[in-house]
Write an enzyme that holds these catalytic residues in place. Structure first.
Site, mmCIF file in Angstrom:
data_model
loop_
_atom_site.group_PDB
_atom_site.id
_atom_site.type_symbol
_atom_site.label_atom_id
_atom_site.label_comp_id
_atom_site.label_asym_id
_atom_site.label_seq_id
_atom_site.Cartn_x
_atom_site.Cartn_y
_atom_site.Cartn_z
ATOM 1 N N ASP A 40 15.474 -21.125 56.072
ATOM 2 C CA ASP A 40 15.979 -19.794 56.419
ATOM 3 C C ASP A 40 14.889 -18.882 57.012
ATOM 4 O OD1 ASP A 40 17.154 -17.141 56.261
ATOM 5 O OD2 ASP A 40 18.606 -18.002 54.874
ATOM 6 N N THR A 76 22.058 -14.361 57.892
ATOM 7 C CA THR A 76 22.120 -15.698 57.299
ATOM 8 C C THR A 76 23.521 -16.319 57.261
ATOM 9 O OG1 THR A 76 20.207 -15.210 55.954
ATOM 10 C CG2 THR A 76 21.638 -16.990 55.170
ATOM 11 N N ASP A 196 12.452 -17.023 54.721
ATOM 12 C CA ASP A 196 13.168 -15.744 54.824
ATOM 13 C C ASP A 196 12.801 -14.781 53.691
ATOM 14 O OD1 ASP A 196 15.658 -14.160 55.931
ATOM 15 O OD2 ASP A 196 15.900 -14.261 53.763
ATOM 16 N N HIS A 200 10.972 -11.118 54.235
ATOM 17 C CA HIS A 200 11.504 -9.773 53.986
ATOM 18 C C HIS A 200 10.482 -8.936 53.240
ATOM 19 C CE1 HIS A 200 15.623 -9.979 55.355
ATOM 20 N NE2 HIS A 200 15.751 -11.167 54.813
ATOM 21 N N ASP A 243 18.175 -20.321 60.835
ATOM 22 C CA ASP A 243 19.288 -19.456 61.225
ATOM 23 C C ASP A 243 18.922 -18.249 62.075
ATOM 24 O OD1 ASP A 243 17.907 -18.491 59.020
ATOM 25 O OD2 ASP A 243 19.697 -17.764 57.977
ATOM 26 N N HIS A 346 15.992 -8.839 59.769
ATOM 27 C CA HIS A 346 16.609 -9.540 60.910
ATOM 28 C C HIS A 346 18.050 -9.099 60.997
ATOM 29 C CE1 HIS A 346 18.500 -12.204 57.941
ATOM 30 N NE2 HIS A 346 17.344 -12.099 57.302
#
Ligand code: AMP
Ligand code: ZN
Ligand code: ZN
Length: 407
Positions: A40, A76, A196, A200, A243, A346
């Site tokens: 991810d 996602t 991911d 973040h 993704d 994102h």
């Protein structure tokens, strides 16, 4: 030349031809496996920043591309379901990580009942295409695999639990590939939630992301070494993709919708920075549009006016007005906080470079050491049906955009 000699010549050339085929070792499509891993939020350029010998190994022995373009919104759930179905979110129904369907109710990624409710999922995920054609499929976490779609689920699947270690996931995938032939899945999808989550938290440009990318690459190496031990390794296609990417956010570049319009004007709000979709209370639409369309650093459209290239706005699950922050800007409700306005995010326009992601693949279907032109995540579905010799459903993805990567 006598008849006998001609026969010998023909036989000899047939043997030579078949040896050639064996040397190439290209099994029939109906025998080939596809194992697809999504990591991810793996931005298109993360692997260029550090040593990633195993991604390089796949690129050298297979196919890579400069970047892959996700579907909009670059979140996602919409994109994993796009990868699975070959459809844009407008057409597959998972239009955001959270949304309301007038007939079904509200979907949220942390709401188990919603995520496992079949009524939210349109289209035909690749594992449904496979199972319907008597090909066994397995999934170690993938959006949409936790609910029957068209009444079908992968033969093997797991309820999402982020605490299960990546090495346990790898071991299970390898176990599946060692099952007796009649029980063994020929299609496997599996998922890691990094880089991911960390992206973040610390932002995409942090050295911690570099370290994490190297760790993920090592894990991939362990996985590839396990795959190589399998007697049918030469039939396995491995796809490593993701993704969407990630971009840095700041406290300064922030639009607070509350500074312009009171919350009481809205009937329903969905989405998450940098994309919101909102339905005004009766009679408030014109006022909201008139005010927000003058605010700098965001785009505000009625849903039917969203630019066509984003393929977003025909679904009844998208609220009436779509608000999207410009590149490098954030948009949300309330005062900025370090929790949400530092680090990475994102969801932006899929033309934004930072939203682009990776694709690496190797195996009998793929050319070696071949760099393909960029394509879209929506094209993964027709790619996989082509490799496996499956009859595809009708999709938005295009085989023509990816077929140059095959032998
Ligand atoms: P986001 O970054 O907000 O777009 O969402 C990423 C998060 O989705 C990950 O950190 C995972 O925890 C979560 N996630 C991914 N797949 C699933 C799933 N199948 N069910 C529930 N949550 C998931
Ligand atoms: Zn994601
Ligand atoms: Zn994320």
């Amino acid at each position: 030349m006598g008849k006998k000699n001609v026969l010998i010549l023909v036989l000899a050339s047939m043997i030579i031809a078949s040896c050639g085929m064996q040397r190439q070792g290209k099994p029939d499509a109906s025998e080939q496996y596809v194992v697809m891993l999504s990591m991810d939020g793996f931005r298109w350029d993360y692997a260029d920043r550090v040593e990633t010998p195993w991604l390089d190994y796949i690129a050298g022995n297979g196919v890579s591309t400069e970047y892959v373009k996700p579907a909009f919104p670059t979140k996602t759930f919409p994109n994993h379901y796009t990868m699975a179905t070959g459809l844009y979110p407008d057409n597959h129904g998972i239009v955001d990580n959270n949304f309301t369907c007038p007939e079904v109710g509200t979907y949220r990624l942390r709401d188990r009942d919603a995520v496992e409710n079949s009524d939210f999922y349109y289209g035909e995920p690749i594992w449904v295409t496979a199972e319907k054609q008597d090909v066994t499929a397995a999934s170690f976490f993938w959006v949409g695999s936790e609910a029957p779609v068209q009444g079908v689920q992968p033969t093997y699947w797991k309820r999402y639990d982020g605490r299960i270690s990546y090495s346990d996931r790898i071991d299970t995938v390898i176990d599946w590939l060692q099952l007796p032939l009649e029980e063994r899945p020929r299609l496997i999808t599996f998922y890691f939630n990094e880089p991911d989550s960390k992206g973040h938290y610390v932002g995409p440009d942090s050295p911690e992301i570099d370290e994490l990318v190297m760790e993920l690459d090592s894990l991939l190496g362990l996985f590839i070494n396990d795959l190589k031990q399998l007697p049918h390794y030469n039939k396995i296609n491995l796809i490593v993709t993701s993704d969407h990417g990630m971009t840095e956010v700041t406290m300064e570049n922030y639009v607070n919708i509350d500074s312009y319009t009171p919350r009481s004007w809205y009937e329903r709000t969905h989405g998450g920075n940098p994309i919101l979709h909102v339905t005004p209370k009766e009679g408030m639409k014109d006022s909201i549009l008139a005010i927000l369309q003058t605010v700098e650093n965001i785009s505000v459209w009625e849903k039917h006016e969203v630019p066509e290239r984003l393929n977003y706005g025909t679904s009844e699950r998208i609220e009436d007005i779509v608000i999207l922050a410009d590149s490098t800007w954030s948009v949300w409700w309330g005062e900025p906080s370090t929790r949400f306005n530092t680090g990475g995010a994102h969801g932006w326009d899929n033309a934004k470079k930072d939203m682009h992601t990776i694709f690496y693949a190797m195996g009998p279907a793929f050319k070696e050491n071949y760099v393909h032109t960029p394509f879209e995540l929506v094209d993964l579905y027709p790619m996989i049906t082509h490799i496996m010799g499956l009859e595809p459903a009708e999709v938005d993805g295009k085989l023509e955009r990816v077929k140059g990567m095959f032998h």
